[in-house]
Design an enzyme around this catalytic site. Structure first.
Site, PDB file in Angstrom:
ATOM      1  N   ARG A 179       0.816  -1.220   0.000  1.00  0.00           N
ATOM      2  CA  ARG A 179       0.000   0.000   0.000  1.00  0.00           C
ATOM      3  C   ARG A 179       0.845   1.264   0.000  1.00  0.00           C
ATOM      4  O   ARG A 179       0.521   2.245   0.676  1.00  0.00           O
ATOM      5  CB  ARG A 179      -0.970   0.026   1.198  1.00  0.00           C
ATOM      6  CG  ARG A 179      -1.951  -1.122   1.235  1.00  0.00           C
ATOM      7  CD  ARG A 179      -2.933  -1.129   0.068  1.00  0.00           C
ATOM      8  NE  ARG A 179      -3.687  -2.358   0.062  1.00  0.00           N
ATOM      9  CZ  ARG A 179      -3.335  -3.457  -0.632  1.00  0.00           C
ATOM     10  NH1 ARG A 179      -2.270  -3.454  -1.424  1.00  0.00           N
ATOM     11  NH2 ARG A 179      -4.049  -4.538  -0.579  1.00  0.00           N
ATOM     12  N   SER A 227     -10.132  -0.233   3.870  1.00  0.00           N
ATOM     13  CA  SER A 227      -9.297  -0.588   5.024  1.00  0.00           C
ATOM     14  C   SER A 227      -8.752   0.687   5.664  1.00  0.00           C
ATOM     15  O   SER A 227      -8.105   1.495   4.996  1.00  0.00           O
ATOM     16  CB  SER A 227      -8.127  -1.466   4.585  1.00  0.00           C
ATOM     17  OG  SER A 227      -8.624  -2.705   4.149  1.00  0.00           O
ATOM     18  N   GLU A 297      -4.009   3.642   6.729  1.00  0.00           N
ATOM     19  CA  GLU A 297      -3.910   3.432   5.276  1.00  0.00           C
ATOM     20  C   GLU A 297      -4.675   4.555   4.577  1.00  0.00           C
ATOM     21  O   GLU A 297      -4.254   5.079   3.557  1.00  0.00           O
ATOM     22  CB  GLU A 297      -4.515   2.070   4.889  1.00  0.00           C
ATOM     23  CG  GLU A 297      -4.460   1.816   3.388  1.00  0.00           C
ATOM     24  CD  GLU A 297      -4.936   0.419   2.988  1.00  0.00           C
ATOM     25  OE1 GLU A 297      -4.650  -0.545   3.720  1.00  0.00           O
ATOM     26  OE2 GLU A 297      -5.618   0.312   1.949  1.00  0.00           O
TER      27      GLU A 297
HETATM   28  C1  FAD Z   1     -15.484  -0.534  -0.018  1.00  0.00           C
HETATM   29  C2  FAD Z   1     -14.017  -0.352  -0.265  1.00  0.00           C
HETATM   30  C3  FAD Z   1     -13.210  -1.453  -0.520  1.00  0.00           C
HETATM   31  C4  FAD Z   1     -11.841  -1.297  -0.745  1.00  0.00           C
HETATM   32  N1  FAD Z   1     -11.077  -2.401  -1.011  1.00  0.00           N
HETATM   33  C5  FAD Z   1      -9.765  -2.251  -1.307  1.00  0.00           C
HETATM   34  C6  FAD Z   1      -8.942  -3.390  -1.648  1.00  0.00           C
HETATM   35  O1  FAD Z   1      -9.385  -4.529  -1.668  1.00  0.00           O
HETATM   36  N2  FAD Z   1      -7.650  -3.173  -1.940  1.00  0.00           N
HETATM   37  C7  FAD Z   1      -7.092  -1.929  -1.944  1.00  0.00           C
HETATM   38  O2  FAD Z   1      -5.900  -1.792  -2.248  1.00  0.00           O
HETATM   39  N3  FAD Z   1      -7.838  -0.854  -1.615  1.00  0.00           N
HETATM   40  C8  FAD Z   1      -9.144  -0.976  -1.305  1.00  0.00           C
HETATM   41  N4  FAD Z   1      -9.891   0.124  -0.972  1.00  0.00           N
HETATM   42  C9  FAD Z   1      -9.234   1.429  -0.869  1.00  0.00           C
HETATM   43  C10 FAD Z   1      -9.191   2.243  -2.161  1.00  0.00           C
HETATM   44  O3  FAD Z   1     -10.217   1.848  -3.063  1.00  0.00           O
HETATM   45  C11 FAD Z   1      -7.833   2.130  -2.849  1.00  0.00           C
HETATM   46  O4  FAD Z   1      -6.790   2.624  -2.027  1.00  0.00           O
HETATM   47  C12 FAD Z   1      -7.786   2.912  -4.173  1.00  0.00           C
HETATM   48  O5  FAD Z   1      -6.619   2.577  -4.878  1.00  0.00           O
HETATM   49  C13 FAD Z   1      -7.859   4.408  -3.966  1.00  0.00           C
HETATM   50  O6  FAD Z   1      -8.102   5.008  -5.213  1.00  0.00           O
HETATM   51  P1  FAD Z   1      -8.907   6.387  -5.327  1.00  0.00           P
HETATM   52  O7  FAD Z   1      -8.899   6.765  -6.761  1.00  0.00           O
HETATM   53  O8  FAD Z   1     -10.220   6.284  -4.668  1.00  0.00           O
HETATM   54  O9  FAD Z   1      -7.939   7.344  -4.516  1.00  0.00           O
HETATM   55  P2  FAD Z   1      -8.343   8.460  -3.462  1.00  0.00           P
HETATM   56  O10 FAD Z   1      -9.009   7.819  -2.300  1.00  0.00           O
HETATM   57  O11 FAD Z   1      -9.029   9.581  -4.128  1.00  0.00           O
HETATM   58  O12 FAD Z   1      -6.887   8.925  -3.008  1.00  0.00           O
HETATM   59  C14 FAD Z   1      -6.031   8.025  -2.343  1.00  0.00           C
HETATM   60  C15 FAD Z   1      -4.593   8.506  -2.536  1.00  0.00           C
HETATM   61  O13 FAD Z   1      -4.239   8.366  -3.911  1.00  0.00           O
HETATM   62  C16 FAD Z   1      -3.757   9.604  -4.399  1.00  0.00           C
HETATM   63  N5  FAD Z   1      -4.120   9.724  -5.821  1.00  0.00           N
HETATM   64  C17 FAD Z   1      -5.349   9.588  -6.392  1.00  0.00           C
HETATM   65  N6  FAD Z   1      -5.262   9.794  -7.717  1.00  0.00           N
HETATM   66  C18 FAD Z   1      -3.959  10.065  -7.986  1.00  0.00           C
HETATM   67  C19 FAD Z   1      -3.222  10.390  -9.165  1.00  0.00           C
HETATM   68  N7  FAD Z   1      -3.821  10.498 -10.358  1.00  0.00           N
HETATM   69  N8  FAD Z   1      -1.884  10.613  -9.060  1.00  0.00           N
HETATM   70  C20 FAD Z   1      -1.260  10.531  -7.860  1.00  0.00           C
HETATM   71  N9  FAD Z   1      -1.900  10.248  -6.703  1.00  0.00           N
HETATM   72  C21 FAD Z   1      -3.222  10.010  -6.770  1.00  0.00           C
HETATM   73  C22 FAD Z   1      -4.443  10.666  -3.550  1.00  0.00           C
HETATM   74  O14 FAD Z   1      -3.702  11.878  -3.555  1.00  0.00           O
HETATM   75  C23 FAD Z   1      -4.411   9.980  -2.185  1.00  0.00           C
HETATM   76  O15 FAD Z   1      -3.130  10.131  -1.593  1.00  0.00           O
HETATM   77  C24 FAD Z   1     -11.259  -0.006  -0.727  1.00  0.00           C
HETATM   78  C25 FAD Z   1     -12.085   1.107  -0.490  1.00  0.00           C
HETATM   79  C26 FAD Z   1     -13.446   0.939  -0.265  1.00  0.00           C
HETATM   80  C27 FAD Z   1     -14.293   2.157  -0.026  1.00  0.00           C
END
Ligand code: FAD
Length: 305
Positions: A179, A227, A297
């Site tokens: 992560r 998480s 996380e």
């Molecule tokens: C119901 C649920 C289930 C989940 N299950 C999992 C799982 O199984 N495995 C897992 O790994 N995660 C899981 N997650 C967490 C999440 O979906 C992941 O961490 C995902 O990769 C975050 O992506 P996001 O676009 O929503 O990022 P955001 O939540 O919008 O941002 C997270 C981070 O990423 C950065 N970011 C976003 N876009 C960019 C970009 N273009 N360039 C640089 N940095 C960027 C942001 O600045 C921030 O630091 C879950 C979340 C939920 C709500």
């Protein structure tokens, strides 16, 4: 809270800007938790070159954050001073190329990329269908699920740094760990090239279906951030939270999920402060109970009210 409106100044500095700039735009609707204050400036670039132009011309003392699908994010109640960027147009295409390579824009939801790969008979990317974020978020978080992780499939990522320079990072240069991505925080990813392998559409569809069913049975899917804490080496975060007696713990409108104790949920009327205080309370109780210090996380941005 309302921030001073600096959008007219920025527009005057950047006559060739094509993307949209908004002042005091609420961010709550852009996060899964549905909490938090506004961005002082909210910027949606038209494409990667527009983003580079914006960052080159933005005064160096103005902080910049990027949000993806907001599925791993708490925006604090006082909002975010500076600029919050959300990619869209120009970064939302997926193309399956020769050699089972998938070129994906960072604004795309992971599930869209998994579906495109499935339809083209490219296997190895179905784990993405279980992560409700964007490709940009998957790159930054090294998102992973059900045995697959972004680091296993990434060939290279492209992005723009705070100086407005276009940068490309090989898999090794991404500095991936659990992560975690080691690329400096100022880099905004715009595209990824992923490596799949030959597969059958039916089999991949069955895999994605199984992932969906497992998720529905084991995780809340609404007003959560996924998480909350990373699994500490040798431990499962959810077990530590459970053993510390925190399952179901409630502060204000925020609760430790009854379904999955490493998930926090907004019961409806939570503030960001409720959610963050709940998370810190859980951390303190786990530390007291087991001696283990949990690491967030979920990313937290902005200022308290
Ligand atoms: C119901 C649920 C289930 C989940 N299950 C999992 C799982 O199984 N495995 C897992 O790994 N995660 C899981 N997650 C967490 C999440 O979906 C992941 O961490 C995902 O990769 C975050 O992506 P996001 O676009 O929503 O990022 P955001 O939540 O919008 O941002 C997270 C981070 O990423 C950065 N970011 C976003 N876009 C960019 C970009 N273009 N360039 C640089 N940095 C960027 C942001 O600045 C921030 O630091 C879950 C979340 C939920 C709500």
């Amino acid at each position: 809270m309302t921030f001073p409106d600096i959008v007219p100044d920025l527009k005057a500095r950047m006559p060739e800007l094509r993307g949209r700039l908004l002042a005091n735009q609420s961010l709550a609707e852009l996060t899964w938790f549905r909490v938090g204050g506004p961005a002082q400036v909210f910027y949606m670039p038209e494409d990667e070159n527009d983003l580079a132009y914006f960052l080159r011309n933005l005064p160096a003392d103005i902080p910049v954050y990027v949000v993806g699908a907001g599925s791993n994010l708490i925006v604090r109640d006082g909002g975010v001073p500076g600029v919050v960027i959300r990619l869209g147009r120009g970064c939302n295409e997926v193309k399956v190329e020769e050699g089972f390579r998938v070129l994906a824009g960072a604004a795309l939801l992971d599930v869209m990329v998994a579906r495109a790969a499935r339809d083209a008979g490219v296997s190895g990317l179905s784990f993405l269908s279980g992560i409700p974020g964007s490709i940009g978020g998957a790159l930054r978080m090294n998102g992973g699920a059900y045995g697959g992780e972004t680091k296993d499939v990434l060939i290279e990522a492209r992005g723009v740094d705070r100086a407005g320079d276009l940068r490309t990072f090989s898999n090794a240069e991404m500095g991936f760990a659990y992560r975690h991505c080691g690329v400096p925080d100022d880099v905004i990813f715009t595209h990824a090239v992923l490596q799949g392998r030959a597969g059958s559409t039916e089999q991949i569809a069955a895999e994605m279906d199984a992932i969906k069913k497992k998720r529905e049975a084991s995780q809340p899917r609404n007003r959560t951030g996924g998480s909350t804490f990373k699994n500490p080496p040798g431990h499962s975060a959810w077990k530590l939270v459970d053993e510390a007696g925190c399952r179901g713990l409630t502060i204000g409108g925020a609760q430790v999920s009854e379904l999955h104790s490493n998930f926090l949920i907004n019961l409806g009327g939570a503030s960001a402060a409720d959610i963050e205080t709940l998370g810190e309370t859980v951390r303190a109780r786990v530390k007291e109970h087991s001696g283990v210090e949990l690491e967030w996380e979920i990313k937290r941005i902005g200022v308290t009210q």
